[in-house]
Design a protein around this motif. Structure first.
Motif, PDB file in Angstrom:
ATOM      1  N   VAL A  47       0.865  -1.180   0.000  1.00  0.00           N
ATOM      2  CA  VAL A  47       0.000   0.000   0.000  1.00  0.00           C
ATOM      3  C   VAL A  47       0.897   1.223   0.000  1.00  0.00           C
ATOM      4  N   TYR A  48       0.715   2.079  -0.989  1.00  0.00           N
ATOM      5  CA  TYR A  48       1.490   3.312  -1.097  1.00  0.00           C
ATOM      6  C   TYR A  48       0.678   4.466  -0.515  1.00  0.00           C
ATOM      7  N   ILE A  49       1.282   5.153   0.447  1.00  0.00           N
ATOM      8  CA  ILE A  49       0.633   6.233   1.174  1.00  0.00           C
ATOM      9  C   ILE A  49       1.426   7.518   0.931  1.00  0.00           C
ATOM     10  N   PRO A  50       0.753   8.642   0.728  1.00  0.00           N
ATOM     11  CA  PRO A  50       1.499   9.875   0.449  1.00  0.00           C
ATOM     12  C   PRO A  50       2.374  10.298   1.623  1.00  0.00           C
ATOM     13  N   ASN A  51       3.471  10.952   1.295  1.00  0.00           N
ATOM     14  CA  ASN A  51       4.369  11.491   2.312  1.00  0.00           C
ATOM     15  C   ASN A  51       4.287  13.011   2.280  1.00  0.00           C
ATOM     16  N   PRO A  52       3.615  13.609   3.297  1.00  0.00           N
ATOM     17  CA  PRO A  52       3.060  13.032   4.515  1.00  0.00           C
ATOM     18  C   PRO A  52       1.601  12.605   4.329  1.00  0.00           C
ATOM     19  N   SER A  53       1.046  11.987   5.390  1.00  0.00           N
ATOM     20  CA  SER A  53      -0.351  11.561   5.329  1.00  0.00           C
ATOM     21  C   SER A  53      -0.937  11.537   6.735  1.00  0.00           C
ATOM     22  N   TYR A  54      -2.232  11.314   6.801  1.00  0.00           N
ATOM     23  CA  TYR A  54      -2.956  11.158   8.063  1.00  0.00           C
ATOM     24  C   TYR A  54      -2.302  10.063   8.897  1.00  0.00           C
ATOM     25  N   VAL A  55      -2.092  10.335  10.188  1.00  0.00           N
ATOM     26  CA  VAL A  55      -1.304   9.424  11.024  1.00  0.00           C
ATOM     27  C   VAL A  55      -1.909   8.028  11.129  1.00  0.00           C
ATOM     28  N   ASN A  56      -3.218   7.905  10.939  1.00  0.00           N
ATOM     29  CA  ASN A  56      -3.871   6.601  11.120  1.00  0.00           C
ATOM     30  C   ASN A  56      -3.809   5.720   9.878  1.00  0.00           C
ATOM     31  N   HIS A  57      -3.431   6.278   8.738  1.00  0.00           N
ATOM     32  CA  HIS A  57      -3.417   5.479   7.508  1.00  0.00           C
ATOM     33  C   HIS A  57      -2.468   4.286   7.606  1.00  0.00           C
ATOM     34  N   THR A  58      -1.265   4.518   8.093  1.00  0.00           N
ATOM     35  CA  THR A  58      -0.283   3.429   8.151  1.00  0.00           C
ATOM     36  C   THR A  58      -0.743   2.279   9.031  1.00  0.00           C
ATOM     37  N   PRO A  59      -1.131   2.499  10.299  1.00  0.00           N
ATOM     38  CA  PRO A  59      -1.548   1.351  11.115  1.00  0.00           C
ATOM     39  C   PRO A  59      -2.796   0.640  10.604  1.00  0.00           C
ATOM     40  N   ILE A  60      -3.696   1.374   9.960  1.00  0.00           N
ATOM     41  CA  ILE A  60      -4.902   0.723   9.426  1.00  0.00           C
ATOM     42  C   ILE A  60      -4.516  -0.371   8.435  1.00  0.00           C
ATOM     43  N   PHE A  61      -3.628  -0.047   7.517  1.00  0.00           N
ATOM     44  CA  PHE A  61      -3.260  -1.037   6.496  1.00  0.00           C
ATOM     45  C   PHE A  61      -2.225  -2.036   7.009  1.00  0.00           C
ATOM     46  N   GLN A  62      -1.364  -1.618   7.911  1.00  0.00           N
ATOM     47  CA  GLN A  62      -0.428  -2.571   8.513  1.00  0.00           C
ATOM     48  C   GLN A  62      -1.179  -3.655   9.280  1.00  0.00           C
ATOM     49  N   ASN A  63      -2.210  -3.266   9.991  1.00  0.00           N
ATOM     50  CA  ASN A  63      -2.983  -4.235  10.770  1.00  0.00           C
ATOM     51  C   ASN A  63      -3.782  -5.177   9.893  1.00  0.00           C
ATOM     52  N   ALA A  64      -3.914  -4.832   8.625  1.00  0.00           N
ATOM     53  CA  ALA A  64      -4.544  -5.731   7.655  1.00  0.00           C
ATOM     54  C   ALA A  64      -3.483  -6.511   6.868  1.00  0.00           C
ATOM     55  N   ASN A  65      -2.238  -6.476   7.388  1.00  0.00           N
ATOM     56  CA  ASN A  65      -1.119  -7.278   6.856  1.00  0.00           C
ATOM     57  C   ASN A  65      -0.588  -6.804   5.513  1.00  0.00           C
ATOM     58  N   PHE A  66      -0.735  -5.520   5.231  1.00  0.00           N
ATOM     59  CA  PHE A  66      -0.108  -4.952   4.043  1.00  0.00           C
ATOM     60  C   PHE A  66       1.229  -4.327   4.405  1.00  0.00           C
ATOM     61  N   LYS A  67       2.134  -4.310   3.444  1.00  0.00           N
ATOM     62  CA  LYS A  67       3.411  -3.622   3.612  1.00  0.00           C
ATOM     63  C   LYS A  67       3.239  -2.186   3.129  1.00  0.00           C
ATOM     64  N   ILE A  68       3.792  -1.246   3.888  1.00  0.00           N
ATOM     65  CA  ILE A  68       3.581   0.171   3.613  1.00  0.00           C
ATOM     66  C   ILE A  68       4.799   0.771   2.923  1.00  0.00           C
ATOM     67  N   ARG A  69       4.541   1.484   1.855  1.00  0.00           N
ATOM     68  CA  ARG A  69       5.549   2.308   1.213  1.00  0.00           C
ATOM     69  C   ARG A  69       4.975   3.707   1.029  1.00  0.00           C
ATOM     70  N   GLN A  70       5.857   4.674   0.889  1.00  0.00           N
ATOM     71  CA  GLN A  70       5.417   6.048   0.689  1.00  0.00           C
ATOM     72  C   GLN A  70       5.693   6.502  -0.731  1.00  0.00           C
ATOM     73  N   TYR A  71       4.839   7.413  -1.203  1.00  0.00           N
ATOM     74  CA  TYR A  71       5.157   8.079  -2.466  1.00  0.00           C
ATOM     75  C   TYR A  71       5.264   9.576  -2.190  1.00  0.00           C
ATOM     76  N   ARG A  72       6.104  10.228  -2.972  1.00  0.00           N
ATOM     77  CA  ARG A  72       6.310  11.663  -2.788  1.00  0.00           C
ATOM     78  C   ARG A  72       5.013  12.428  -3.043  1.00  0.00           C
TER      79      ARG A  72
END
Length: 430
Positions: free
Chosen positions: A156-181
């Motif tokens: 799951v690619y999340i913008p840098n920066p983003s809402y603080v809850n986005h990362t744990p929501i998808f991490q807890n669903a077992n996705f790997k997190i990457r950021q895009y500019r």
């Protein structure tokens, strides 16, 4: 234990009564939870906590994303008050809603998101469920995408920066997190070339989390022309586009403008997921009202996707809350109330635009030579100030509280504190 005592030539009866009565359980006095450490607060709540601990009457709270009026008080929208009065007259009771929520709400929510005459609605190509606000919509969508059989990359690619809850929501669903500019701190503008480059470098079938409008924390959104470029790049990568729409109407004052980006994606053939929240644009923060919309290929597929979302929801929270859903549905389905809601939205967006201008103008009057124009260019609840972590820490010594990345909730600014806030910012940025 008795056998061991006998082997040692000791009698169990000679032991103190308290030991005989309790028995020998070595782990009895070790707590099940003793290995845990206190979890840290996320950045938003850590800032709010620091504010709460400050006894100064001068303190300014720029942490929480909750709309306040010019007196710093919560504001209940007049349209919401009217809807509640109408609902109470019906004595509807408190029975369970279905897993997928209140039908009047989900239909109205989809109409609001896409426009009631959009082909995807007329052709039954949207599966919509009510969720526990936008957070619940994101989590249900993440679980749906994570179910076996979906051909996704696992990222799951999340913008840098983003809402603080986005990362744990998808991490807890077992996705790997990457950021895009996304945001260029040097220019205080969007980094569209960087975004497109990161999209092109992502594995095929990656999930891209996109803010529909009122980007949190920067307050800066792509223009429609930039959305078109992003849509093309994401289509070329066969990416899955998951839009988070927490501010439709609240970001710009115009619900149509705030939905233009993802509507273009749909028109170009993207089968997007869309999370909606009615916390900000209806002021229903505590009611936890949201929706998840999934674009499908046909009516049969919509029915299947609905069944799969219900299967995700059942063990997660089973049934969404009724009262807030009734409020939103009543406002949307009552023309008089809907017109009042549009006026309410204008009150909020006009005030936030006004305090942005007032803050920048006051900084200029104080002699600040910095370029603060990005604060008035940005929109919605938040402004990305461009202040450094040290400057933010120095502001705390002056009783001004914002997140360490420089995000400030514009709603916390009012005519009574804007001068003190400007003086404080000017002092730490000289």
């Amino acid at each position: 234990f008795r056998l061991l005592l006998n082997m040692l030539g000791l009698s169990f009866r000679l032991l103190p009564k308290r030991i005989q009565n309790v028995g020998f359980v070595p782990t009895r006095f070790v707590s099940l939870w003793s290995h845990l450490e206190e979890a840290p607060l996320d950045s938003n709540h850590a800032t709010a906590h620091a504010f709460d601990q400050d006894p100064s009457p001068l303190k300014v709270n720029l942490s929480r994303g909750v709309y306040k009026d010019d007196n710093g008080k919560d504001w209940t929208l007049p349209s919401v008050k009217k809807a509640e009065e109408k609902i109470l007259q019906k004595s509807l009771g408190h029975s369970y809603l279905p897993f997928n929520g209140l039908v009047d709400f989900t239909q109205a929510s989809a109409n609001f998101a896409f426009g009631k005459d959009h082909p995807v609605l007329k052709e039954h190509k949207v599966a919509t469920v009510q969720t526990v606000s936008g957070t619940g919509a994101l989590r249900v969508g993440a679980e749906l995408l994570g179910k076996s059989g979906f051909n996704v990359s696992g990222y799951v690619y999340i913008p840098n920066p983003s809402y603080v809850n986005h990362t744990p929501i998808f991490q807890n669903a077992n996705f790997k997190i990457r950021q895009y500019r996304y945001y260029d701190l040097k220019t205080n503008r969007l980094d569209i070339p960087g975004m497109i480059a990161d999209i092109q470098d992502a594995p095929a079938r990656s999930i891209f989390l996109l803010h529909a409008s009122g980007h949190n924390p920067t307050g800066l959104d792509p223009t429609i022309e930039e959305w078109k470029k992003l849509s093309e790049a994401l289509m070329d990568q066969n990416a899955i586009c998951f839009f988070d729409s927490a501010y439709q109407g609240f970001a710009s004052g115009d619900p149509e403008s705030d939905s233009a980006g993802y509507r273009h994606f749909i028109n170009e053939g993207h089968q997007i997921l869309l999370a909606q929240s009615y916390a900000k644009n209806f002021g229903l923060y505590g009611q936890r009202i949201g929706a998840l919309n999934v674009i499908t290929n046909n009516a049969k597929e919509t029915k299947v996707v609905m069944s799969q979302m219900n299967q995700v929801i059942r063990p997660m929270y089973s049934n969404p809350p009724a009262h807030g859903a009734r409020i939103v549905a009543t406002v949307f389905n009552t023309p008089e109330f809907f017109e009042q809601w549009k006026a309410d939205i204008k009150v909020m967006t006009d005030r936030m635009r006004g305090v942005r201008v007032s803050l920048v103008d006051t900084l200029k009057k104080l002699g600040s030579t910095h370029d603060w124009s990005h604060i008035t260019t940005q929109k919605g609840m938040f402004a990305y100030s461009g202040l450094t972590k040290k400057q933010v820490q120095d502001l705390r010594d002056l009783h001004v509280y914002m997140n360490f990345d420089g995000r400030m909730s514009i709603s916390g600014v009012n005519t009574k504190n804007v001068e003190y806030l400007a003086q404080s910012i000017h002092q730490v940025t000289k």
